[in-house]
Design a protein around this motif. Structure first.
Motif, PDB file in Angstrom:
ATOM      1  N   PRO A  22       0.798  -1.236   0.000  1.00 41.48           N
ATOM      2  CA  PRO A  22       0.000   0.000   0.000  1.00 41.48           C
ATOM      3  C   PRO A  22       0.834   1.292   0.000  1.00 41.48           C
ATOM      4  N   ALA A  63      11.841   2.498   4.036  1.00 43.80           N
ATOM      5  CA  ALA A  63      12.296   1.113   3.922  1.00 43.80           C
ATOM      6  C   ALA A  63      11.150   0.224   4.405  1.00 43.80           C
ATOM      7  N   PRO A 124      11.026  10.089   9.588  1.00 42.09           N
ATOM      8  CA  PRO A 124      10.423   9.705  10.874  1.00 42.09           C
ATOM      9  C   PRO A 124      11.124   8.545  11.568  1.00 42.09           C
ATOM     10  N   PRO A 132      17.950   7.976   9.983  1.00 42.68           N
ATOM     11  CA  PRO A 132      17.971   7.732   8.545  1.00 42.68           C
ATOM     12  C   PRO A 132      19.260   6.982   8.210  1.00 42.68           C
ATOM     13  N   ALA A 134      20.140   5.498   5.125  1.00 37.25           N
ATOM     14  CA  ALA A 134      20.504   5.328   3.714  1.00 37.25           C
ATOM     15  C   ALA A 134      21.099   6.624   3.168  1.00 37.25           C
ATOM     16  N   PHE A 251      23.338   3.314  12.585  1.00 33.55           N
ATOM     17  CA  PHE A 251      22.031   2.715  12.252  1.00 33.55           C
ATOM     18  C   PHE A 251      21.966   1.294  12.822  1.00 33.55           C
ATOM     19  N   PHE A 267       4.473  -0.226  16.260  1.00 35.08           N
ATOM     20  CA  PHE A 267       3.989   0.230  14.949  1.00 35.08           C
ATOM     21  C   PHE A 267       3.057  -0.815  14.333  1.00 35.08           C
ATOM     22  N   PHE A 268       3.514  -2.061  14.310  1.00 38.72           N
ATOM     23  CA  PHE A 268       2.690  -3.100  13.682  1.00 38.72           C
ATOM     24  C   PHE A 268       1.536  -3.523  14.599  1.00 38.72           C
ATOM     25  N   LYS A 275      -7.315  -3.964  12.877  1.00 36.67           N
ATOM     26  CA  LYS A 275      -7.832  -4.801  11.777  1.00 36.67           C
ATOM     27  C   LYS A 275      -8.849  -5.792  12.316  1.00 36.67           C
TER      28      LYS A 275
HETATM   29  N1  3HC Z   1       7.246  -0.652   5.909  1.00 38.02           N
HETATM   30  C1  3HC Z   1       6.378  -1.678   5.869  1.00 38.02           C
HETATM   31  N2  3HC Z   1       5.052  -1.510   5.920  1.00 38.02           N
HETATM   32  C2  3HC Z   1       4.587  -0.262   6.032  1.00 38.02           C
HETATM   33  C3  3HC Z   1       5.434   0.847   6.099  1.00 38.02           C
HETATM   34  C4  3HC Z   1       6.831   0.620   6.022  1.00 38.02           C
HETATM   35  N3  3HC Z   1       7.715   1.613   6.026  1.00 38.02           N
HETATM   36  N4  3HC Z   1       4.682   1.959   6.217  1.00 38.02           N
HETATM   37  C5  3HC Z   1       3.414   1.557   6.223  1.00 38.02           C
HETATM   38  N5  3HC Z   1       3.347   0.222   6.116  1.00 38.02           N
HETATM   39  C6  3HC Z   1       2.154  -0.615   6.015  1.00 38.02           C
HETATM   40  C7  3HC Z   1       1.371  -0.649   7.314  1.00 38.02           C
HETATM   41  O1  3HC Z   1       1.861  -1.664   8.169  1.00 38.02           O
HETATM   42  C8  3HC Z   1      -0.009  -0.947   6.810  1.00 38.02           C
HETATM   43  O2  3HC Z   1      -0.045  -2.307   6.481  1.00 38.02           O
HETATM   44  P1  3HC Z   1      -1.395  -3.130   6.633  1.00 38.02           P
HETATM   45  O3  3HC Z   1      -2.388  -2.483   5.727  1.00 38.02           O
HETATM   46  O4  3HC Z   1      -1.010  -4.514   6.276  1.00 38.02           O
HETATM   47  O5  3HC Z   1      -1.752  -2.956   8.088  1.00 38.02           O
HETATM   48  C9  3HC Z   1      -0.078  -0.201   5.492  1.00 38.02           C
HETATM   49  O6  3HC Z   1       1.278   0.025   5.101  1.00 38.02           O
HETATM   50  C10 3HC Z   1      -0.773   1.131   5.560  1.00 38.02           C
HETATM   51  O7  3HC Z   1      -0.225   1.862   6.628  1.00 38.02           O
HETATM   52  P2  3HC Z   1      -1.142   2.790   7.539  1.00 38.02           P
HETATM   53  O8  3HC Z   1      -2.281   1.992   8.049  1.00 38.02           O
HETATM   54  O9  3HC Z   1      -0.256   3.430   8.528  1.00 38.02           O
HETATM   55  O10 3HC Z   1      -1.691   3.822   6.473  1.00 38.02           O
HETATM   56  P3  3HC Z   1      -1.854   5.370   6.572  1.00 38.02           P
HETATM   57  O11 3HC Z   1      -2.356   5.784   5.256  1.00 38.02           O
HETATM   58  O12 3HC Z   1      -2.612   5.742   7.793  1.00 38.02           O
HETATM   59  O13 3HC Z   1      -0.368   5.950   6.782  1.00 38.02           O
HETATM   60  C11 3HC Z   1       1.977   6.243   6.345  1.00 38.02           C
HETATM   61  C12 3HC Z   1       0.595   5.808   5.779  1.00 38.02           C
HETATM   62  C13 3HC Z   1       1.955   7.743   6.672  1.00 38.02           C
HETATM   63  C14 3HC Z   1       2.993   5.955   5.301  1.00 38.02           C
HETATM   64  C15 3HC Z   1       2.241   5.451   7.654  1.00 38.02           C
HETATM   65  O14 3HC Z   1       2.049   4.081   7.385  1.00 38.02           O
HETATM   66  C16 3HC Z   1       3.642   5.598   8.180  1.00 38.02           C
HETATM   67  O15 3HC Z   1       3.931   6.566   8.850  1.00 38.02           O
HETATM   68  N6  3HC Z   1       4.501   4.615   7.892  1.00 38.02           N
HETATM   69  C17 3HC Z   1       5.822   4.554   8.463  1.00 38.02           C
HETATM   70  C18 3HC Z   1       6.768   5.437   7.698  1.00 38.02           C
HETATM   71  C19 3HC Z   1       8.160   5.264   8.253  1.00 38.02           C
HETATM   72  O16 3HC Z   1       8.378   5.164   9.442  1.00 38.02           O
HETATM   73  N7  3HC Z   1       9.129   5.261   7.340  1.00 38.02           N
HETATM   74  C20 3HC Z   1      10.498   5.076   7.744  1.00 38.02           C
HETATM   75  C21 3HC Z   1      10.811   3.625   7.755  1.00 38.02           C
HETATM   76  S1  3HC Z   1      12.404   3.295   8.409  1.00 38.02           S
HETATM   77  C22 3HC Z   1      13.447   3.669   7.141  1.00 38.02           C
HETATM   78  O17 3HC Z   1      13.026   4.084   6.095  1.00 38.02           O
HETATM   79  C23 3HC Z   1      14.893   3.369   7.424  1.00 38.02           C
HETATM   80  C24 3HC Z   1      15.761   3.995   6.409  1.00 38.02           C
HETATM   81  O18 3HC Z   1      16.287   5.184   6.910  1.00 38.02           O
HETATM   82  C25 3HC Z   1      16.913   3.068   6.056  1.00 38.02           C
END
Ligand code: 3HC
Length: 689
Positions: A22, A63, A124, A132, A134, A251, A267-268, A275
């Motif tokens: 998604p 990620a 975030p 972060p 990467a 990291f 988070f999960f 759900k």
């Molecule tokens: N990885 C895996 N799954 C993710 C994800 C992620 N980064 N972000 C969202 N999802 C999944 C959720 O688990 C959910 O799955 P499900 O439908 O099976 O339950 C689905 O996507 C939808 O998520 P939301 O219910 O949260 O949907 P919203 O529309 O309310 O919000 C969002 C969307 C704003 C993107 C919110 O999901 C969010 O804040 N996600 C986390 C973003 C995040 O923390 N990104 C950083 C990740 S760490 C990283 O990138 C490390 C890097 O620096 C190396």
């Protein structure tokens, strides 16, 4: 499975389109797809420039968090970002949606960034106890300077596209024609502008270091913020590749912390909890008006929640004087909100225009959801549901705020078996936003999905419970009280136990929570369901209720609450009762360490949580966690008691509970599920699904 990355070639421009719903998380398959497409585009002489974009609702939101902790799979995101940045053809990122974490890092590695004007951009990772990883800690300061970069990384809050453009994070904005704008730019651009080579924000080293020192001085003890500042410092002091190496190590260190594991679990857990199985086959009915029966503290709080969410409320209270009192309370709430600057006068007044206060029960007829919030009095709730069955419009959801109500009885008296649920909320403290939805057998899935949608409209985290005395939340709190009562009997005091739980990170100790939730419901339940004779049963809570010390609302419970004061002091009369109880049982008191006290309570939650999951009352262990985090302020960075337990093995947990059971056989009834998991060498996480 459909390939998550596609490469299209048109007029000398390669479009790398990511499609991994998604949120287009940068999973291994996506990274591999981008790597392959990038290689193909770079080796194709006909291609002059490359666009990276995403289909669906967003450019990658990070990620793939679910892959953290799994074996490493190539290419890793930092490497991929380096390859993008090192490309010898211009690479332009077309951004939309929520460009977060690794998604933004990917974009920062591109040579240009154009964003849809509604885009939100953020780093975030800190919310997951990470940084972060990467290249973001090195590229962000080069693009936007030390201040904006640290703001983004230390708060984790996203910024708007307009802000990002002003700060230099994006090069241009577009509307719905984003793809066309980006393709047009790609067709013209020949410049390759690598973020790693930018120097404009690194020239004044003294000013940069002053900001680093200032930020560092303001940090608490969590690891990730310190590491973020270290990495951003390295961006100034070290060459890019060396800075990236510092980031890589930092990291990995953050990823290995229990706090990051706990936050990722949370988070999960939060998303899983929301759900409900019913969402698959129950539609949400219109929610245009809410009825509330009863204007006590709970009814008033619910009314304010609804008004804040813009939902019209009809609140029925007995007698004109009662109505006046409710109006005063709700009015005072909005006046306070206006004077504290939390809302404008106009907003306060507007909220009140949606409130209909009345003594007329029949006014509830038009409500889509009717919430009973009556005081705990024999027969009152049953009579109310009898009345609601005759009055409510067809398909109105009929809810009780009581965690102890006999839902099957309410189904019977209302003759609306398919519409009755419990909607139970938790102490009114910041961050405590759970709403438990108690679902008895025979409820229409549409009633459940409507209750679920209602909770979300109020900004609450809906968590499902099967019908059960206390549902999950109040049951666990009552279990904690019983466990803590054993400590009281042997010499501890409520304020010491509460302090031990707060020092562990809980927002509230169990006795504070009981006071805030009120002792009356649990007491009524105990009276109608007598327990097995137990020589170590502490009748303190019962005797307090007999004296009318029902907790915060009564001004007196385990603590005494002076009118209008937030400060509370231990109730000395309660301590007197406790001393009498000990005397009557011939107890010689002893002292406990904080650790002993909190172990007793946390192990109770694990054992009782296992019982609730085993009995199908809680859907999964992580729901128990989410409920304790969002209902009672268990530290979110620990994930919850079940996640805490999974830091060892269920075998070890069982052993610890067995030892407590041997010392106090009537105090510990070991949950069969705990024994089963220990025997099968499984942990609670295996049941989260
Ligand atoms: N990885 C895996 N799954 C993710 C994800 C992620 N980064 N972000 C969202 N999802 C999944 C959720 O688990 C959910 O799955 P499900 O439908 O099976 O339950 C689905 O996507 C939808 O998520 P939301 O219910 O949260 O949907 P919203 O529309 O309310 O919000 C969002 C969307 C704003 C993107 C919110 O999901 C969010 O804040 N996600 C986390 C973003 C995040 O923390 N990104 C950083 C990740 S760490 C990283 O990138 C490390 C890097 O620096 C190396």
């Amino acid at each position: 499975m459909k390939h998550p990355v596609r490469l299209e070639r048109q007029n000398g421009v390669a479009l790398i389109a990511i499609e991994n719903p998604p949120v287009n998380a940068l999973s291994t398959a996506v990274r591999r797809g981008i790597l392959g497409a990038l290689g193909a585009a770079l080796s194709d002489d006909a291609i002059k420039a490359i666009v990276i974009a995403a289909n669906g609702k967003t450019f990658p939101a990070g990620a793939d968090i679910s892959e953290f902790g799994q074996p490493f799979a190539e290419p890793d995101l930092p490497e991929l970002c380096d390859l993008i940045e090192g490309a010898d053809k211009p690479v332009i990122a077309a951004l939309h949606g929520t460009v977060l974490g690794g998604g933004l890092e990917l974009a920062m590695a591109a040579h240009y960034r154009i964003a849809h004007e509604d885009t939100k951009l953020g780093l975030p990772e800190i919310k997951l106890g990470l940084l972060p990883g990467a290249g973001g800690t090195q590229r962000a300061p080069r693009l936007v300077g030390v201040d904006v970069a640290l703001d983004m990384m230390l708060t984790g809050a996203p910024i708007t596209a307009a802000h990002a453009q002003r700060a230099g994070l994006v090069d241009g904005l577009a509307g719905d024609d984003l793809r066309d704008v980006v393709k047009a730019l790609a067709a013209e651009t020949t410049d390759i502008r690598r973020t790693r080579d930018l120097r404009r924000h690194l020239t004044d080293g003294a000013a940069y270091m002053a900001r680093i020192t200032q930020r560092r001085a303001a940090l608490g003890k969590d690891v990730a913020p310190h590491k973020i500042v270290d990495c951003v410092e390295a961006a100034l002091l070290l060459p890019f590749d060396a800075g990236r190496q510092v980031e890589r190590t930092a990291f990995a260190e953050c990823l290995a912390t229990p706090r990051s594991a706990g936050l990722r679990h949370s988070f999960f857990a939060e998303r899983r909890a929301a759900k409900f199985a019913e969402l698959a086959h129950g539609h949400v009915r219109p929610i245009e008006g809410i009825g509330i029966l009863g204007g006590g503290a709970l009814g008033v709080r619910m009314a304010i929640n609804c008004l804040d969410a813009g939902l019209p409320v009809t609140l029925v209270e007995q007698g004109e004087a009662g109505v006046g009192l409710v109006l005063d309370r709700i009015g005072a709430h909005y006046q306070q909100a206006v004077s504290a600057g939390r809302m404008s006068e106009g907003q306060g007044a507007a909220a009140l225009t949606h409130l209909n206060l009345t003594t007329d029960f029949g006014s509830l007829r038009s409500a889509d959801i009717i919430i009973e919030a009556l005081p705990e009095q024999a027969g009152l709730r049953q009579a109310a549901f009898d009345g609601l069955g005759k009055t409510a419009k067809p398909r109105a959801v009929l809810a009780t705020t009581s965690a102890y109500a006999d839902l099957s009885e309410l189904q019977r008296v209302s003759t609306r078996a398919s519409e009755v649920v419990a909607l139970h909320s938790f102490p009114a403290l910041p961050g405590l936003d759970a709403m438990e939805i108690g679902v008895p057998a025979g409820v229409d899935p549409a009633a459940v999905t409507t209750a679920h949608a209602f909770a979300k409209m109020l900004g609450k985290l809906p968590i499902r419970s099967a019908a059960h005395p206390g549902l999950v939340g109040a049951y666990l709190m009552e279990a904690a009280r019983r466990a803590a009562d054993r400590l009281l009997l042997d010499g501890a005091t409520p304020d010491r136990i509460d302090a031990a739980m707060r020092s562990f990170g809980m927002a509230l100790g169990p006795y504070q929570a009981m006071d805030l939730m009120g002792l009356r419901q649990g007491w009524m339940h105990r009276k109608s369901h007598p327990h097995e004779p137990d020589p170590r049963y502490l009748a303190l809570a019962d005797r307090m209720c007999e004296a009318g010390w029902f907790g915060r609302e009564a001004g007196r419970g385990y603590y005494v609450y002076a009118e209008g004061e937030t400060h509370s002091v231990p109730n000395s009369d309660m301590l007197q009762l406790l001393a009498e109880e000990r005397r009557s049982k011939g107890i010689t008191t002893r002292s406990f360490t904080d650790r002993q006290m909190r172990d007793q309570i946390i192990l109770t939650w694990v054992n009782e949580g296992a019982r609730l999951v085993g009995n199908g009352i809680a859907t999964r262990p992580s729901d128990v966690d989410a409920l304790l985090v969002h209902g009672f302020g268990y530290p979110r960075g620990r994930g919850g008691p079940m996640q805490d337990a999974d830091q060892t093995t269920t075998f070890q947990i069982l052993r610890r509970v067995e030892i407590l059971h041997e010392a106090d056989p009537t105090g510990w009834d070991i949950a069969p599920l705990l024994r089963e998991l220990a025997a099968e060498r499984q942990n609670f996480g295996d049941l989260n699904g």
